[in-house]
Scaffold this active site. Structure first.
Site, short mmCIF file in Angstrom:
data_model
loop_
_atom_site.label_atom_id
_atom_site.label_comp_id
_atom_site.label_asym_id
_atom_site.label_seq_id
_atom_site.Cartn_x
_atom_site.Cartn_y
_atom_site.Cartn_z
N GLY A 128 0.78 -1.23 0.00
CA GLY A 128 0.00 0.00 0.00
C GLY A 128 0.81 1.28 0.00
N ILE A 129 0.36 2.25 0.80
CA ILE A 129 1.05 3.54 0.88
C ILE A 129 2.48 3.36 1.37
CG2 ILE A 129 1.09 5.77 2.05
CD1 ILE A 129 -1.99 5.64 2.12
N VAL A 154 -7.87 6.08 -0.83
CA VAL A 154 -6.68 5.66 -1.59
C VAL A 154 -6.88 4.21 -2.03
CG1 VAL A 154 -4.16 5.47 -1.57
CG2 VAL A 154 -5.30 7.17 -0.12
N ASP A 181 6.66 -7.96 13.85
CA ASP A 181 5.44 -7.42 14.45
C ASP A 181 5.80 -6.05 15.00
OD1 ASP A 181 3.27 -6.71 15.98
OD2 ASP A 181 3.23 -8.56 17.16
N THR A 217 -5.91 1.06 -1.92
CA THR A 217 -5.05 0.13 -1.18
C THR A 217 -5.89 -1.05 -0.69
OG1 THR A 217 -5.45 1.27 0.91
CG2 THR A 217 -3.55 2.00 -0.39
N LYS A 232 -6.48 7.48 14.42
CA LYS A 232 -5.92 8.45 13.49
C LYS A 232 -5.99 9.88 14.04
CE LYS A 232 -4.59 5.51 10.44
NZ LYS A 232 -3.15 5.31 10.18
N TYR A 278 -10.37 2.90 14.48
CA TYR A 278 -9.55 3.47 13.41
C TYR A 278 -9.64 5.00 13.46
CZ TYR A 278 -7.41 4.01 8.80
OH TYR A 278 -6.57 4.36 7.77
#
Length: 236
Positions: free
Chosen positions: A19-20, A174, A56, A176, A145, A141
């Site tokens: 991804g990003i 995005v 991890d 992803t 953030k 989430y």
């Protein structure tokens, strides 16, 4: 690691295998960094210029042990993230998301502080447009953030005297893996697309180029900022 790599500035990217994070890692490698990507997963076609270490990232000791001993770190990008959708209303899943999205990056930056200070390095934390909005399906989430954005400001204030700059980016929609559920839900994807002023989702590299800027000398007087990268989604 050969002598030539040791002479390059070292960049560490969590979540750098997909991804990003992958886009960031590959872009920095092309720019002349010696890049180490940390995480549990990587795409099979990840550039060979990126050194991937399967760790991890919630285990700070393990993450640090995977890096070259004592070498100054010019760039740290905390990109690893987790989303558990409706499960996040359960405390166990909420806490797991917070550990991955906030605590892991906080602890890693603390553990690498002297090496960042030695290089007068820069940190970019990946927040999200959900630092601004609420989400009925992803409370952890969203909370994580928002915490990343707030943590970035505290790190920026605390570490500026050490020559370390800390900023964050807030990507919107995005293309992803983490957004796959929304992208494959035709009705939801259509609703999202209508709201984005630029009329399309971002490519991961479009986020990566902003992160590259924030790490560069061109951003030498920027610290504590959060830059939205959302095609205008958050302003309408």
């Amino acid at each position: 690691m050969n002598t030539e790599d040791r002479q390059k500035p070292l960049a560490v990217v969590t979540g750098g295998g997909t991804g990003i994070g992958r886009a960031v890692a590959e872009l920095l490698a092309c720019d002349g960094y010696d890049v180490i990507a940390l995480g549990l997963d990587s795409d099979p076609d990840l550039s060979q210029m990126v050194s991937f270490r399967q760790v991890d990232i919630t285990n700070t000791d393990e993450a640090i042990a995977s890096l070259p001993d004592g070498r100054p770190i010019a760039a740290l990008v905390n990109c690893a993230g987790m989303l558990r959708h409706q499960h996040e209303w359960e405390t166990e899943h909420f806490e797991q998301v917070m550990r991955v999205n906030v605590t892991a990056g906080f602890s890693l930056a603390n553990g690498l502080l002297e090496r960042l200070r030695s290089a007068k390095g820069a940190i970019v934390n990946v927040s999200s447009m959900w630092a601004i909005f609420g989400s009925a399906g992803a409370p952890a989430y969203t909370a994580s953030k928002g915490a990343v954005a707030a943590l970035t400001r505290s790190q920026a204030v605390a570490w500026a005297p050490h020559g370390i700059r800390v900023n964050s980016v807030a990507p919107g929609w995005v293309e992803t893996r983490i957004s796959e559920k929304a992208r494959t839900d035709t009705q939801r994807a259509d609703r999202i697309g209508v709201r984005i002023p630029m009329g399309r989702w971002a490519k991961p590299v479009e986020v990566a180029t902003v992160i590259r800027f924030l790490l560069s000398p061109d951003a030498g007087y920027i610290t504590g900022a959060m830059i939205p990268i959302d095609g205008g989604y958050s302003v309408c």
